[in-house]
Design a protein around this motif. Sequence first.
Motif, PDB file in Angstrom:
ATOM      1  N   THR A   9     -24.105  53.007  13.387  1.00 20.62           N
ATOM      2  CA  THR A   9     -24.915  52.661  12.308  1.00 20.62           C
ATOM      3  C   THR A   9     -24.436  51.107  12.802  1.00 20.62           C
ATOM      4  O   THR A   9     -23.458  50.788  13.224  1.00 20.62           O
ATOM      5  N   ALA A  10     -24.883  50.298  11.510  1.00 20.86           N
ATOM      6  CA  ALA A  10     -24.964  48.660  11.272  1.00 20.86           C
ATOM      7  C   ALA A  10     -23.125  48.848  11.057  1.00 20.86           C
ATOM      8  O   ALA A  10     -22.762  47.535  11.887  1.00 20.86           O
ATOM      9  N   ASN A  11     -22.714  49.556  10.344  1.00 22.38           N
ATOM     10  CA  ASN A  11     -20.790  49.405  10.419  1.00 22.38           C
ATOM     11  C   ASN A  11     -20.068  49.339  11.869  1.00 22.38           C
ATOM     12  O   ASN A  11     -19.582  48.318  11.904  1.00 22.38           O
ATOM     13  N   GLY A  12     -20.817  50.782  12.683  1.00 17.59           N
ATOM     14  CA  GLY A  12     -19.808  50.650  13.828  1.00 17.59           C
ATOM     15  C   GLY A  12     -20.405  49.995  14.611  1.00 17.59           C
ATOM     16  O   GLY A  12     -19.161  49.251  15.401  1.00 17.59           O
ATOM     17  N   LEU A  13     -21.905  49.348  14.473  1.00 18.24           N
ATOM     18  CA  LEU A  13     -21.856  48.402  15.926  1.00 18.24           C
ATOM     19  C   LEU A  13     -21.521  46.826  15.479  1.00 18.24           C
ATOM     20  O   LEU A  13     -21.460  45.978  16.395  1.00 18.24           O
ATOM     21  N   ARG A  14     -21.358  46.497  14.288  1.00 13.22           N
ATOM     22  CA  ARG A  14     -20.178  45.205  14.425  1.00 13.22           C
ATOM     23  C   ARG A  14     -19.197  45.727  14.851  1.00 13.22           C
ATOM     24  O   ARG A  14     -18.580  44.249  15.052  1.00 13.22           O
ATOM     25  N   ALA A  15     -18.616  46.450  14.824  1.00 15.73           N
ATOM     26  CA  ALA A  15     -17.359  46.135  15.465  1.00 15.73           C
ATOM     27  C   ALA A  15     -17.365  46.663  16.797  1.00 15.73           C
ATOM     28  O   ALA A  15     -16.816  45.825  17.829  1.00 15.73           O
ATOM     29  N   SER A  16     -18.549  47.245  17.308  1.00 16.81           N
ATOM     30  CA  SER A  16     -18.378  47.526  18.846  1.00 16.81           C
ATOM     31  C   SER A  16     -18.569  46.255  19.278  1.00 16.81           C
ATOM     32  O   SER A  16     -18.142  45.270  20.773  1.00 16.81           O
ATOM     33  N   LEU A  17     -19.889  45.460  18.650  1.00 15.70           N
ATOM     34  CA  LEU A  17     -20.562  44.038  19.018  1.00 15.70           C
ATOM     35  C   LEU A  17     -19.416  43.280  18.877  1.00 15.70           C
ATOM     36  O   LEU A  17     -19.347  42.118  20.014  1.00 15.70           O
ATOM     37  N   ALA A  18     -18.403  43.029  18.543  1.00 13.89           N
ATOM     38  CA  ALA A  18     -17.145  42.201  17.763  1.00 13.89           C
ATOM     39  C   ALA A  18     -16.705  41.859  19.249  1.00 13.89           C
ATOM     40  O   ALA A  18     -15.736  41.051  19.597  1.00 13.89           O
ATOM     41  N   LEU A  19     -16.099  43.461  19.818  1.00 13.84           N
ATOM     42  CA  LEU A  19     -15.113  43.588  20.783  1.00 13.84           C
ATOM     43  C   LEU A  19     -15.615  42.871  22.141  1.00 13.84           C
ATOM     44  O   LEU A  19     -14.992  42.499  22.171  1.00 13.84           O
ATOM     45  N   ALA A  20     -16.837  43.554  22.527  1.00 17.21           N
ATOM     46  CA  ALA A  20     -17.578  43.445  22.880  1.00 17.21           C
ATOM     47  C   ALA A  20     -17.705  41.885  23.609  1.00 17.21           C
ATOM     48  O   ALA A  20     -17.301  41.337  23.880  1.00 17.21           O
ATOM     49  N   GLU A  21     -18.228  41.070  22.186  1.00 19.92           N
ATOM     50  CA  GLU A  21     -17.949  39.580  23.238  1.00 19.92           C
ATOM     51  C   GLU A  21     -17.353  38.886  22.614  1.00 19.92           C
ATOM     52  O   GLU A  21     -16.997  37.945  23.121  1.00 19.92           O
ATOM     53  N   CYS A  22     -16.136  39.614  22.320  1.00 18.75           N
ATOM     54  CA  CYS A  22     -14.931  38.497  22.160  1.00 18.75           C
ATOM     55  C   CYS A  22     -14.141  38.931  23.346  1.00 18.75           C
ATOM     56  O   CYS A  22     -12.692  38.175  23.218  1.00 18.75           O
ATOM     57  N   GLY A  23     -15.033  40.223  24.738  1.00 18.72           N
ATOM     58  CA  GLY A  23     -13.793  40.213  25.613  1.00 18.72           C
ATOM     59  C   GLY A  23     -12.623  40.738  25.117  1.00 18.72           C
ATOM     60  O   GLY A  23     -11.786  40.670  26.610  1.00 18.72           O
ATOM     61  N   LEU A  24     -12.430  42.317  24.501  1.00 18.83           N
ATOM     62  CA  LEU A  24     -11.261  42.467  24.442  1.00 18.83           C
ATOM     63  C   LEU A  24     -11.523  43.623  24.895  1.00 18.83           C
ATOM     64  O   LEU A  24     -12.631  44.700  24.552  1.00 18.83           O
ATOM     65  N   GLU A  25     -10.760  44.085  26.050  1.00 16.55           N
ATOM     66  CA  GLU A  25     -10.390  45.558  26.045  1.00 16.55           C
ATOM     67  C   GLU A  25     -10.381  46.759  25.077  1.00 16.55           C
ATOM     68  O   GLU A  25      -9.889  46.317  24.327  1.00 16.55           O
ATOM     69  N   HIS A  26     -11.761  47.752  25.183  1.00 15.47           N
ATOM     70  CA  HIS A  26     -11.382  48.885  24.385  1.00 15.47           C
ATOM     71  C   HIS A  26     -12.398  49.799  25.058  1.00 15.47           C
ATOM     72  O   HIS A  26     -12.931  50.480  25.934  1.00 15.47           O
TER      73      HIS A  26
END
Length: 203
Positions: A9-26
Amino acid sequence: MIDLYMWGTANGLRASLALAECGLEHRVHKVDITKGEAKKPEFLKLNPAGAIPVIVDQDGPGGKPLTLAQSGAIVVYACEKARRFIPTDLRRRALAAQFFAMAASDIAGTSGTIFRLEFVVPEKSAPNVEFFKNILVNYFRVVDQHLAGREYLADEISFADLMLYPNYAVRKVLIEAAGGMGNLKAWGDRMAARPGVQKGMNP
């Protein structure tokens, strides 16, 4: 390592996008909300509200694990942890905060209401759906006007752009049908071209 519990969902994708853009291992753990998995006891231990997304950062502040819910909080936390996407200029940071809040409340809230009216409420009403779609389009028109002469919401890419993009992406058909909004579309194309956005939108 950060564990991300989300659904597409948009809610879930916001978190996924932020972690990916920030380069944080997850690591991504899919929580199928269509099957009620967010209401199961093991997930409710992470978020008693029974809603995605949730992150568990094993290396949180002070080296202690941190469990965090709410997509907006996760976006800000990721940016602060990575020390990225937070403008140092006060004027730009204030603009980022304004449009972050608009994305989190006005746009996300209205988009969520449309979803519930279309698929969740017991009695469906096409006029009510159309009413809220018009409200959502008007919010996006405000963003479009603001983007005139700007590449990003705060002139530089910021946590506001990360917050808004998933809602733009999931409502792109509605936006295109409304017509106009060339500034918004150019911004959306600019965001979509970023490798971090592509990774985050396809976890």
